[in-house]
Structures are given as C-alpha cells and as structure tokens.
Motif scaffolding. Sequence first.
Motif, PDB file in Angstrom:
ATOM      1  N   ASP A 143       0.812  -1.217   0.000  1.00 43.81           N
ATOM      2  CA  ASP A 143       0.000   0.000   0.000  1.00 43.81           C
ATOM      3  C   ASP A 143       0.848   1.272   0.000  1.00 43.81           C
ATOM      4  OD1 ASP A 143      -2.412  -1.445   0.005  1.00 43.81           O
ATOM      5  OD2 ASP A 143      -2.344  -1.651   2.181  1.00 43.81           O
ATOM      6  N   ALA A 144       2.096   1.168  -0.468  1.00 38.38           N
ATOM      7  CA  ALA A 144       2.963   2.350  -0.550  1.00 38.38           C
ATOM      8  C   ALA A 144       2.478   3.287  -1.657  1.00 38.38           C
ATOM      9  CB  ALA A 144       4.399   1.932  -0.823  1.00 38.38           C
ATOM     10  N   SER A 145       2.890   4.541  -1.555  1.00 39.92           N
ATOM     11  CA  SER A 145       2.606   5.506  -2.614  1.00 39.92           C
ATOM     12  C   SER A 145       3.432   5.158  -3.854  1.00 39.92           C
ATOM     13  CB  SER A 145       2.936   6.923  -2.149  1.00 39.92           C
ATOM     14  OG  SER A 145       2.179   7.276  -1.008  1.00 39.92           O
ATOM     15  N   ALA A 146       3.074   5.748  -4.986  1.00 42.52           N
ATOM     16  CA  ALA A 146       3.769   5.466  -6.236  1.00 42.52           C
ATOM     17  C   ALA A 146       5.249   5.846  -6.144  1.00 42.52           C
ATOM     18  CB  ALA A 146       3.106   6.213  -7.383  1.00 42.52           C
ATOM     19  N   ALA A 147       6.099   5.091  -6.844  1.00 42.83           N
ATOM     20  CA  ALA A 147       7.536   5.364  -6.912  1.00 42.83           C
ATOM     21  C   ALA A 147       7.875   5.920  -8.296  1.00 42.83           C
ATOM     22  CB  ALA A 147       8.333   4.101  -6.629  1.00 42.83           C
ATOM     23  N   PHE A 148       8.855   6.813  -8.342  1.00 39.96           N
ATOM     24  CA  PHE A 148       9.227   7.482  -9.593  1.00 39.96           C
ATOM     25  C   PHE A 148      10.713   7.271  -9.858  1.00 39.96           C
ATOM     26  CE2 PHE A 148       5.593   9.605  -7.815  1.00 39.96           C
ATOM     27  CZ  PHE A 148       4.801   9.947  -8.900  1.00 39.96           C
ATOM     28  N   LEU A 149      11.067   6.903 -11.105  1.00 39.04           N
ATOM     29  CA  LEU A 149      12.459   6.747 -11.517  1.00 39.04           C
ATOM     30  C   LEU A 149      12.708   7.599 -12.758  1.00 39.04           C
ATOM     31  CD1 LEU A 149      11.896   3.918  -9.961  1.00 39.04           C
ATOM     32  CD2 LEU A 149      13.918   3.146 -11.204  1.00 39.04           C
ATOM     33  N   ASP A 150      13.768   8.403 -12.697  1.00 40.31           N
ATOM     34  CA  ASP A 150      14.177   9.208 -13.851  1.00 40.31           C
ATOM     35  C   ASP A 150      14.988   8.312 -14.789  1.00 40.31           C
ATOM     36  OD1 ASP A 150      15.145  10.984 -15.688  1.00 40.31           O
ATOM     37  OD2 ASP A 150      16.118  12.314 -14.239  1.00 40.31           O
ATOM     38  N   LEU A 151      14.387   7.907 -15.895  1.00 37.76           N
ATOM     39  CA  LEU A 151      15.026   6.950 -16.788  1.00 37.76           C
ATOM     40  C   LEU A 151      16.264   7.511 -17.477  1.00 37.76           C
ATOM     41  CD1 LEU A 151      11.829   5.335 -18.351  1.00 37.76           C
ATOM     42  CD2 LEU A 151      13.327   4.368 -16.592  1.00 37.76           C
ATOM     43  N   THR A 152      16.381   8.829 -17.586  1.00 39.13           N
ATOM     44  CA  THR A 152      17.551   9.417 -18.236  1.00 39.13           C
ATOM     45  C   THR A 152      18.828   9.185 -17.436  1.00 39.13           C
ATOM     46  OG1 THR A 152      17.252  11.588 -17.188  1.00 39.13           O
ATOM     47  CG2 THR A 152      16.111  11.209 -19.280  1.00 39.13           C
ATOM     48  N   GLN A 153      18.686   8.754 -16.182  1.00 36.63           N
ATOM     49  CA  GLN A 153      19.854   8.461 -15.350  1.00 36.63           C
ATOM     50  C   GLN A 153      20.407   7.060 -15.617  1.00 36.63           C
ATOM     51  OE1 GLN A 153      21.213  10.913 -13.350  1.00 36.63           O
ATOM     52  NE2 GLN A 153      19.638  12.094 -14.423  1.00 36.63           N
ATOM     53  N   TYR A 154      19.668   6.245 -16.360  1.00 30.43           N
ATOM     54  CA  TYR A 154      20.048   4.845 -16.528  1.00 30.43           C
ATOM     55  C   TYR A 154      20.317   4.456 -17.981  1.00 30.43           C
ATOM     56  CZ  TYR A 154      18.062   4.830 -11.859  1.00 30.43           C
ATOM     57  OH  TYR A 154      17.792   5.123 -10.532  1.00 30.43           O
ATOM     58  N   PHE A 155      20.045   5.368 -18.941  1.00 28.44           N
ATOM     59  CA  PHE A 155      20.264   5.073 -20.351  1.00 28.44           C
ATOM     60  C   PHE A 155      21.066   6.203 -20.994  1.00 28.44           C
ATOM     61  CE2 PHE A 155      16.445   2.767 -19.186  1.00 28.44           C
ATOM     62  CZ  PHE A 155      16.597   1.535 -19.813  1.00 28.44           C
ATOM     63  N   SER A 156      21.834   5.855 -22.030  1.00 32.70           N
ATOM     64  CA  SER A 156      22.598   6.870 -22.763  1.00 32.70           C
ATOM     65  C   SER A 156      22.785   6.420 -24.207  1.00 32.70           C
ATOM     66  CB  SER A 156      23.962   7.126 -22.099  1.00 32.70           C
ATOM     67  OG  SER A 156      24.726   5.931 -22.066  1.00 32.70           O
ATOM     68  N   ASP A 157      23.237   7.355 -25.050  1.00 32.50           N
ATOM     69  CA  ASP A 157      23.418   7.071 -26.470  1.00 32.50           C
ATOM     70  C   ASP A 157      24.461   8.026 -27.030  1.00 32.50           C
ATOM     71  OD1 ASP A 157      22.296   5.573 -28.883  1.00 32.50           O
ATOM     72  OD2 ASP A 157      22.109   7.634 -29.548  1.00 32.50           O
ATOM     73  N   ILE A 158      25.231   7.543 -28.015  1.00 29.42           N
ATOM     74  CA  ILE A 158      26.277   8.373 -28.606  1.00 29.42           C
ATOM     75  C   ILE A 158      25.685   9.565 -29.351  1.00 29.42           C
ATOM     76  CG2 ILE A 158      28.114   8.438 -30.320  1.00 29.42           C
ATOM     77  CD1 ILE A 158      28.934   7.028 -27.794  1.00 29.42           C
ATOM     78  N   ALA A 159      24.631   9.315 -30.135  1.00 29.81           N
ATOM     79  CA  ALA A 159      24.081  10.370 -30.993  1.00 29.81           C
ATOM     80  C   ALA A 159      22.986  11.171 -30.317  1.00 29.81           C
ATOM     81  CB  ALA A 159      23.551   9.759 -32.292  1.00 29.81           C
ATOM     82  N   ASP A 160      22.182  10.538 -29.490  1.00 28.82           N
ATOM     83  CA  ASP A 160      21.038  11.206 -28.863  1.00 28.82           C
ATOM     84  C   ASP A 160      21.297  11.440 -27.374  1.00 28.82           C
ATOM     85  OD1 ASP A 160      19.645  11.040 -31.279  1.00 28.82           O
ATOM     86  OD2 ASP A 160      18.855   9.055 -30.783  1.00 28.82           O
ATOM     87  N   GLU A 161      20.778  12.553 -26.887  1.00 27.36           N
ATOM     88  CA  GLU A 161      20.805  12.792 -25.447  1.00 27.36           C
ATOM     89  C   GLU A 161      19.840  11.818 -24.761  1.00 27.36           C
ATOM     90  OE1 GLU A 161      22.727  14.809 -23.740  1.00 27.36           O
ATOM     91  OE2 GLU A 161      23.719  15.515 -25.572  1.00 27.36           O
ATOM     92  N   PRO A 162      20.080  11.475 -23.487  1.00 29.94           N
ATOM     93  CA  PRO A 162      19.151  10.573 -22.786  1.00 29.94           C
ATOM     94  C   PRO A 162      17.712  11.072 -22.820  1.00 29.94           C
ATOM     95  CG  PRO A 162      21.168  10.810 -21.522  1.00 29.94           C
ATOM     96  CD  PRO A 162      21.263  11.785 -22.661  1.00 29.94           C
ATOM     97  N   SER A 163      17.522  12.386 -22.786  1.00 27.52           N
ATOM     98  CA  SER A 163      16.163  12.934 -22.819  1.00 27.52           C
ATOM     99  C   SER A 163      15.516  12.806 -24.192  1.00 27.52           C
ATOM    100  CB  SER A 163      16.184  14.404 -22.396  1.00 27.52           C
ATOM    101  OG  SER A 163      17.010  15.173 -23.274  1.00 27.52           O
ATOM    102  N   GLU A 164      16.320  12.498 -25.232  1.00 31.09           N
ATOM    103  CA  GLU A 164      15.782  12.360 -26.585  1.00 31.09           C
ATOM    104  C   GLU A 164      15.413  10.920 -26.925  1.00 31.09           C
ATOM    105  OE1 GLU A 164      18.191  16.049 -28.729  1.00 31.09           O
ATOM    106  OE2 GLU A 164      19.095  14.059 -28.688  1.00 31.09           O
ATOM    107  N   LEU A 165      15.765   9.988 -26.065  1.00 30.35           N
ATOM    108  CA  LEU A 165      15.376   8.598 -26.275  1.00 30.35           C
ATOM    109  C   LEU A 165      13.887   8.437 -25.981  1.00 30.35           C
ATOM    110  CD1 LEU A 165      18.382   6.760 -24.549  1.00 30.35           C
ATOM    111  CD2 LEU A 165      18.065   7.231 -26.980  1.00 30.35           C
ATOM    112  N   THR A 166      13.296   7.412 -26.571  1.00 32.36           N
ATOM    113  CA  THR A 166      11.890   7.114 -26.334  1.00 32.36           C
ATOM    114  C   THR A 166      11.805   5.894 -25.423  1.00 32.36           C
ATOM    115  OG1 THR A 166      11.316   7.939 -28.526  1.00 32.36           O
ATOM    116  CG2 THR A 166       9.678   6.579 -27.418  1.00 32.36           C
ATOM    117  N   TYR A 167      11.156   6.046 -24.280  1.00 30.33           N
ATOM    118  CA  TYR A 167      11.106   4.968 -23.293  1.00 30.33           C
ATOM    119  C   TYR A 167       9.728   4.310 -23.296  1.00 30.33           C
ATOM    120  CZ  TYR A 167      15.292   7.395 -21.684  1.00 30.33           C
ATOM    121  OH  TYR A 167      16.526   7.990 -21.625  1.00 30.33           O
ATOM    122  N   GLU A 168       9.720   2.998 -23.101  1.00 28.39           N
ATOM    123  CA  GLU A 168       8.451   2.282 -23.054  1.00 28.39           C
ATOM    124  C   GLU A 168       8.588   1.043 -22.180  1.00 28.39           C
ATOM    125  OE1 GLU A 168       7.408   0.584 -26.890  1.00 28.39           O
ATOM    126  OE2 GLU A 168       9.483   0.833 -27.560  1.00 28.39           O
TER     127      GLU A 168
END
Length: 222
Positions: free
Chosen positions: A111-136
């Motif tokens: 019954d805990a409240s929702a948890a939030f993870l910033d995915l840009t901290q865990y993925f990277s790319d040579i050409a794209d910034e982490p914020s430009e990746l599409t997460y699903e």
Amino acid sequence: GIADVNVNEDAPDVVVDLFAAFADAESDDELLTYEITGNTAPELFSATTIDTGAGTLTLSLAPDANGQAQLTLRATDPRGLYVETAFNVIIAAVNDTPTTSGLVDVTVLEDASAAFLDLTQYFSDIADEPSELTYEVVGNTDPELVSPQVTPLTNELVLAFLPDAYGTAQVDVRAPDSGGLWIESQMLVTVDAVNDAPNVEVLRIGPNPAIRNADLTLRAEG
C-alpha cells in the motif's frame, strides 16, 4: 598521389601504401623518409603510424568518431629534397545502439505511494541525449501487483502499487534511439506484506428470547 579514403565509423585500421604513392629517380623507395606534415582533424584518429621500412601509413580511427580530415604526406630523399601530396579521409557516421547502466531494483511496503524513476539516469546514447530517447514498458510479470507507466514529458517511470497486493514482479523497459536501435533493462519490484488491522462488521441478531438477556463476547483476530 594517394586516393581518398572512405570508411565507416569504427572501421578497422586503414593501411596506405606509401611506396606506391611516391617515387624518386635516384633513390629506391625504402631510402625515402616519410612524415605527416598536415592533419586538419586529428581528433578523428587514435593513431597515425608510419613504417618507413615497410612503406606504409596506418590510420587508426578514434572510437565513435566521424567526419572528414585532410592529411598531407611528405616524402624526402637522402639529399633533402621532398615532395608532398594530400588526400582526404572521410568517415561516415554509423548509428550506435544505446547503452544502459541497468535499472535499480525497488522495494516498498504494501500500500505504498507510487515510486518514480528518472530513466535518463540509466540510459545513454552516442548520438542522442538521454532525454531524446523514447522509453516504453515492454514487460511486467505481475500486473496485479504493480502498474508501471512512462511519463513522456518527464521521462519518468511511474510505479503504481495495487491495494493490498504484495510479492515480486519483473518490469522491462526499452529505450529506442532516433535511428530505431534500442536496448532493454530489467528491474525487480518487491512489495513486502504489511499486517492490516482487522475490520469490525456489524452483527445483526434478530429477536430471540433465548439470547435476549445473554452476554455476547466478540473477538477479532488479525
């Protein structure tokens, strides 16, 4: 002269035949000395090595580097006379697969409240910034325990926990780049059970002379 070199990013070493590129009327090829006198983009190379005895120039490309450089080669004879020639090295960009440091596991109480993870901290790319990746979210082994959703505007993974549910689920997240290449990472979501207080329900007893004057004792156990 030396023909232009066209290769893809991260290609193997390129070997240029200097004996075929230079000649001298009085001296054999192996008596000439060779040197690079110009390089317009040295950052494209991890090394440029001349073997005078073999008459070769070896071009080692820098990792993930692309672009164009003009190299100028000089050949000098034993008398000090020299000639120069220039050629281009063109390195075409190649899309690289994104990388991930791996998602972290999450453990909460029932019954805990929702948890939030910033995915840009865990993925990277040579050409794209982490914020430009599409997460699903592409996998969830227990949808009755947790509901994972990605918020596109913030690139956050939101883990909403279902009421009175506990156990463990594996959540899989995929991160494609702008070129269509992708990588996945998994995480374990563990919800520890919590002892809930018992509920009290109203006990309705109809008219019964036998229990009219009796004392009733009710016990609730959790």
